[in-house]
Design a protein around this motif. Structure first.
Motif, short mmCIF file in Angstrom:
data_model
loop_
_atom_site.label_atom_id
_atom_site.label_comp_id
_atom_site.label_asym_id
_atom_site.label_seq_id
_atom_site.Cartn_x
_atom_site.Cartn_y
_atom_site.Cartn_z
N UNK A 1 0.83 -1.22 0.00
CA UNK A 1 0.00 0.00 0.00
C UNK A 1 0.86 1.26 0.00
N UNK A 2 2.09 1.19 0.54
CA UNK A 2 2.97 2.36 0.53
C UNK A 2 3.31 2.79 -0.89
N UNK A 3 3.27 1.84 -1.83
CA UNK A 3 3.75 2.10 -3.18
C UNK A 3 2.64 2.50 -4.13
N UNK A 4 1.38 2.50 -3.70
CA UNK A 4 0.26 2.79 -4.59
C UNK A 4 -0.04 4.28 -4.57
N UNK A 5 -0.01 4.91 -5.73
CA UNK A 5 -0.41 6.31 -5.85
C UNK A 5 -1.91 6.43 -5.98
#
Length: 359
Positions: free
Chosen positions: A212-216
């Motif tokens: 989730x940290x990597x989803x824009x």
């Protein structure tokens, strides 16, 4: 003598690195809602030159509304903060060598929330109101509020999608129709890369592992799109768009736990080398005892499901575009998958991918 030379060289390198750091400045700040005074999560903060508006660096605000941009050359810049549902905030900052600029950005909410830029409907940047299809966007703020095993579970927030849970990490999903096993009527992409596993020729959520940290954002399109995305795209598109390392530098770590012996961890790190090369790496581990199934045949005991994932991405700014190289690895141990031929156990199932593009 050789040891002494090594020590002296190390000290010289350390001193030079400190000197180089002292010649650059740092920008830190906090982003608030001007009315509620609550911090805002996932605000895009860009650093551009004051004269010609050339992009220099960027960041996203974290769970506490904080952002940080390091290693900024002395000079005059603009800080531009943008967020869905808020007016863009712009500040002029002057950077001095070895000093830190502390900013407080207050953003004003606006009722005009339908002017987002999307790419999935026509495969070009366009405003959502001008897109030829019905589009929904799951924002970074909505994603940050939940810890889920797979990004597909966020589709529960979207009208027109039917999502059914088959296990701790197994999810079936469909759009504009009945949800069936091994559904292929929705084309699922990650940064325009097809995520369908060749062995199944269908959407397999346990192999879609973006942290989730990597989803824009996640863009969804309802309706047929075979003209743009190839055959058999009859009901819709799911496009998971990840963050660029140039605009999301830093390290984030998450620990999770819950019922059914659920435990896991994920981490992401992104950075840049110079002004043109960016990189990021993310990894995730999840373990759980899957649910009991009736009529499981040979699988009478509850399966211990584990998944290990690693994803890397490198970007190089070339001319007016970006050269991107993305590679990843997924290893699934012990998961029970419901297929059209019955229950199947995924024992040490591997999925590797490599993608290169210029855009």
């Amino acid at each position: 003598m050789k040891t002494l030379s090594t020590i002296l060289c190390t000290m010289m390198i350390f001193i030079l690195s400190l000197t180089a750091t002292a010649q650059e400045g740092t920008i830190i700040g906090t982003v608030f809602d001007s009315q509620t005074e609550e911090t805002l999560i996932g605000v895009t903060v860009k650093l551009i030159t004051a004269n010609d508006d050339e992009f220099v660096d960027g960041a996203y605000s974290n769970m506490n509304g904080l952002f940080k941009i390091e290693f900024v050359e002395p000079g005059s810049y603009k800080i531009v903060a943008s967020y869905m549902g808020y007016n863009t905030e712009t500040r002029i900052v002057n950077i001095e060598a070895g000093k830190t600029v502390d900013l407080t950005l207050q953003m004003k909410s606006t009722v005009i929330t339908m002017d987002e830029m999307v790419v999935s409907a026509s495969r070009i940047d366009e405003k959502i109101l001008k897109a030829p299809s019905s589009i929904s966007i799951i924002s970074a703020m909505e994603i940050a509020l939940q810890d889920l095993a797979t990004p597909i579970e966020y589709l529960r927030l979207v009208k027109g999608f039917d999502v059914s849970q088959q296990g701790i990490m197994q999810t079936e999903y469909s759009a504009r129709g009945f949800n069936i096993i091994n559904n292929t009527n929705v084309r699922t992409l990650k940064d325009n890369r097809l995520t369908t596993a060749p062995v199944f020729e269908s959407n397999t959520s346990i192999l879609q592992h973006v942290t989730k940290h990597d989803i824009e954002r996640i863009e969804t399109v309802l309706g047929p799109a075979s003209a743009l995305y190839g055959p058999n795209v009859t009901n819709g598109i799911v496009n998971i768009i990840t963050k660029s390392p140039f605009a999301s530098k830093g390290t984030e770590v998450t620990l999770m736990g819950g019922n059914e012996d659920l435990r896991g961890a994920s981490a992401r790190h992104a950075g840049t080398i110079g002004e043109r090369f960016g990189y990021k790496i993310s990894a995730q581990f999840i373990h759980a005892l899957d649910w009991n199934y009736s009529s499981t045949g040979d699988f009478e005991e509850r399966e211990e499901t584990e998944r290990y994932t690693v994803d890397t991405r490198f970007e190089y700014l070339l001319g007016d575009g970006v050269v991107t190289l993305n590679a990843g690895h997924v290893n699934v141990l012990g998961a029970l998958l419901i297929t059209g031929n019955g229950l199947m156990r995924a024992d040490d199932m591997l999925y590797n991918y490599v993608q290169g593009k210029y855009s």
